[in-house]
Design a protein around this motif. Structure first.
Motif, PDB file in Angstrom:
ATOM      1  N   MET A 105      90.661  74.752 -32.645  1.00 29.38           N
ATOM      2  CA  MET A 105      89.947  75.383 -31.538  1.00 29.38           C
ATOM      3  C   MET A 105      89.127  76.589 -32.016  1.00 29.38           C
ATOM      4  N   SER A 106      89.607  77.252 -33.081  1.00 32.45           N
ATOM      5  CA  SER A 106      88.843  78.386 -33.608  1.00 32.45           C
ATOM      6  C   SER A 106      87.511  77.921 -34.198  1.00 32.45           C
ATOM      7  N   VAL A 107      87.494  76.700 -34.732  1.00 33.05           N
ATOM      8  CA  VAL A 107      86.231  76.127 -35.200  1.00 33.05           C
ATOM      9  C   VAL A 107      85.300  75.926 -34.002  1.00 33.05           C
ATOM     10  N   GLY A 108      85.883  75.484 -32.874  1.00 35.99           N
ATOM     11  CA  GLY A 108      85.102  75.360 -31.647  1.00 35.99           C
ATOM     12  C   GLY A 108      84.540  76.689 -31.201  1.00 35.99           C
ATOM     13  N   VAL A 109      85.361  77.755 -31.268  1.00 31.14           N
ATOM     14  CA  VAL A 109      84.893  79.103 -30.926  1.00 31.14           C
ATOM     15  C   VAL A 109      83.726  79.494 -31.821  1.00 31.14           C
ATOM     16  N   PHE A 110      83.855  79.231 -33.119  1.00 27.40           N
ATOM     17  CA  PHE A 110      82.828  79.579 -34.097  1.00 27.40           C
ATOM     18  C   PHE A 110      81.490  78.937 -33.725  1.00 27.40           C
ATOM     19  N   PHE A 111      81.502  77.640 -33.433  1.00 24.63           N
ATOM     20  CA  PHE A 111      80.239  76.943 -33.176  1.00 24.63           C
ATOM     21  C   PHE A 111      79.706  77.211 -31.765  1.00 24.63           C
ATOM     22  N   LEU A 112      80.591  77.402 -30.794  1.00 25.12           N
ATOM     23  CA  LEU A 112      80.118  77.782 -29.463  1.00 25.12           C
ATOM     24  C   LEU A 112      79.425  79.145 -29.524  1.00 25.12           C
ATOM     25  N   ALA A 113      80.032  80.074 -30.252  1.00 26.93           N
ATOM     26  CA  ALA A 113      79.437  81.401 -30.401  1.00 26.93           C
ATOM     27  C   ALA A 113      78.128  81.328 -31.178  1.00 26.93           C
ATOM     28  N   MET A 114      78.079  80.444 -32.177  1.00 24.84           N
ATOM     29  CA  MET A 114      76.840  80.276 -32.936  1.00 24.84           C
ATOM     30  C   MET A 114      75.725  79.772 -32.026  1.00 24.84           C
ATOM     31  N   GLY A 115      76.063  78.865 -31.117  1.00 23.46           N
ATOM     32  CA  GLY A 115      75.073  78.377 -30.160  1.00 23.46           C
ATOM     33  C   GLY A 115      74.564  79.483 -29.256  1.00 23.46           C
ATOM     34  N   THR A 126      69.753  95.798 -20.812  1.00 23.95           N
ATOM     35  CA  THR A 126      70.148  97.189 -21.047  1.00 23.95           C
ATOM     36  C   THR A 126      70.784  97.388 -22.414  1.00 23.95           C
ATOM     37  N   CYS A 127      71.229  96.319 -23.047  1.00 24.88           N
ATOM     38  CA  CYS A 127      71.859  96.390 -24.352  1.00 24.88           C
ATOM     39  C   CYS A 127      71.599  95.048 -25.034  1.00 24.88           C
ATOM     40  N   LEU A 128      72.073  94.904 -26.261  1.00 28.44           N
ATOM     41  CA  LEU A 128      71.873  93.642 -26.968  1.00 28.44           C
ATOM     42  C   LEU A 128      73.007  92.689 -26.605  1.00 28.44           C
ATOM     43  N   ASP A 129      73.112  92.372 -25.318  1.00 26.05           N
ATOM     44  CA  ASP A 129      74.281  91.704 -24.757  1.00 26.05           C
ATOM     45  C   ASP A 129      74.625  90.379 -25.440  1.00 26.05           C
ATOM     46  N   GLU A 130      73.723  89.421 -25.377  1.00 21.03           N
ATOM     47  CA  GLU A 130      74.022  88.085 -25.863  1.00 21.03           C
ATOM     48  C   GLU A 130      74.184  88.064 -27.385  1.00 21.03           C
ATOM     49  N   TRP A 131      73.427  88.894 -28.081  1.00 21.05           N
ATOM     50  CA  TRP A 131      73.567  88.982 -29.539  1.00 21.05           C
ATOM     51  C   TRP A 131      74.962  89.466 -29.917  1.00 21.05           C
ATOM     52  N   GLN A 132      75.441  90.493 -29.227  1.00 22.91           N
ATOM     53  CA  GLN A 132      76.770  91.021 -29.511  1.00 22.91           C
ATOM     54  C   GLN A 132      77.845  89.983 -29.224  1.00 22.91           C
ATOM     55  N   ILE A 133      77.722  89.284 -28.110  1.00 20.46           N
ATOM     56  CA  ILE A 133      78.688  88.238 -27.771  1.00 20.46           C
ATOM     57  C   ILE A 133      78.699  87.165 -28.853  1.00 20.46           C
ATOM     58  N   GLY A 134      77.516  86.800 -29.319  1.00 19.25           N
ATOM     59  CA  GLY A 134      77.407  85.744 -30.322  1.00 19.25           C
ATOM     60  C   GLY A 134      78.034  86.114 -31.649  1.00 19.25           C
ATOM     61  N   VAL A 135      77.656  87.270 -32.211  1.00 18.86           N
ATOM     62  CA  VAL A 135      78.165  87.637 -33.535  1.00 18.86           C
ATOM     63  C   VAL A 135      79.658  87.945 -33.494  1.00 18.86           C
ATOM     64  N   LEU A 136      80.135  88.552 -32.410  1.00 22.54           N
ATOM     65  CA  LEU A 136      81.563  88.817 -32.292  1.00 22.54           C
ATOM     66  C   LEU A 136      82.347  87.519 -32.137  1.00 22.54           C
ATOM     67  N   GLY A 137      81.771  86.535 -31.430  1.00 21.99           N
ATOM     68  CA  GLY A 137      82.424  85.240 -31.294  1.00 21.99           C
ATOM     69  C   GLY A 137      82.521  84.498 -32.620  1.00 21.99           C
TER      70      GLY A 137
END
Length: 336
Positions: A105-115, A126-137
């Motif tokens: 499932m962590s592999v799934g998290v990795f690729f979902l976040a990459m998407g 107001t901030c770099l919202d989606e970028w932060q979510i992506g790289v942290l994911g």
């Protein structure tokens, strides 16, 4: 003894990542919860359809723009994809929370976040919202793959009670426990360098966040004008909204044709645009340009061909098409 020590270390690491596992799991499972339980956002005809949100990613996506464009140009394929995507998020999120097949499932998290990162890393008013979510994911997915789940997980329960599935060799790679890799240090180092490099590259690409001038494409609306054609009585042109906030549209309150001396020879005002005929708008994607209560609404990612009656106006050399947004922004293009 060494194997037992390493297994204990993995169990302890899995325990320490418990809050990370639960929070990451909920962020993905909540997508399913929001779209189907709290409110059905998978119906194309309804307001809030997730496919239109997906359309917002299109203008500045990195690397996956052709895939997004294909889907938003084919509504049936888009709906199937959105349903499948939501189911995957639900499974990945729930299994991560429960700690079941954690590494898979962590592999799934990795690729979902990459998407998320590649598709919408440029968004955020107001901030770099989606970028932060992506790289942290992406980084969290890798960390959870390394640690697996410790106590308070179904993986641990299966291993502790010696269920047959937990005794399989592949379970260590897909579930939790000791990760049978001879030397993890270089693997961790190389992947960390790659993930950090991805972080810096996307931060610079989307926002100029490493060097140069900072920019945020989610703040001000921007509309591209192209494919301008005209005959004796009509002017046709294509509009593509490529920047600005994704939560509301650009509100077009004026269309003007200017002659070579910048004199207005044809004007469509705010009231006329609020009543702009639907049959004179040919939309390309699921996010649609349409007449609103007070203006012509251009959602982020929307692309359409508009046809305007010229009346007695005859287009000559050096004529210009001018669009005016309610914010005061103006966009111009030469009429060839």
């Amino acid at each position: 003894m060494k194997h037992h020590s390493e297994g204990s270390a993995h169990n302890l690491a899995g325990l320490f990542t418990l809050p990370l596992r639960w929070v990451i799991g909920w962020t993905y499972f909540s997508a399913f919860w929001r779209r189907l339980v709290l409110d059905n956002k998978l119906i194309p005809e309804e307001a809030g359809y997730i496919g239109e949100k997906f359309n917002h990613f299109l203008p500045n996506a990195l690397g996956i723009k052709p895939v997004i464009e294909y889907l938003v140009s084919n509504p049936d394929a888009l709906q199937v994809s959105m349903v499948a995507f939501t189911i995957v998020e639900a499974i990945v999120g729930l299994f991560i929370i429960l700690g079941l097949f954690t590494r898979l499932m962590s592999v799934g998290v990795f690729f979902l976040a990459m998407g998320i990162l590649l598709g919408s890393g440029w968004l955020g008013t107001t901030c770099l919202d989606e970028w932060q979510i992506g790289v942290l994911g992406v980084s969290s997915g890798f960390v959870l793959f390394l640690t697996g789940s410790g106590a308070y997980s179904l993986d641990n329960y299966l291993m502790k009670h010696q269920y047959p599935v937990a005794q399989k060799k592949w379970f260590s790679f897909l579930g939790s426990g000791h990760l049978p890799v001879k030397n993890l240090r270089p693997v961790v180092l190389v992947m960390s360098i790659l993930i950090f490099g991805l972080t810096l590259f996307t931060n610079q690409y989307f926002h100029g966040g490493v060097f140069g001038t900072l920019h945020n494409k989610s703040v001000k609306p921007k509309v591209e004008i192209s494919n301008i054609q005209h005959n004796d009585s009509q002017l046709t042109f294509q509009l593509f909204r490529v920047e600005g906030a994704d939560v509301y549209g650009s509100f077009l309150i004026g269309i003007e044709v200017l002659d070579g001396n910048n004199k207005v020879v044809k004007s469509i005002d705010q009231k006329e645009l609020s009543e702009f005929p639907a049959d004179r708008i040919s939309n390309h994607y699921v996010a649609k340009i349409k007449a609103g209560k007070h203006s012509l609404i251009l959602p982020l990612g929307a692309k359409a061909d508009l046809t305007v009656d010229l009346g007695d106006v005859r287009i000559e050399e050096n004529y210009t098409l001018k669009l005016t947004d309610i914010s005061g922004a103006e966009w111009m293009a030469t009429i060839d």
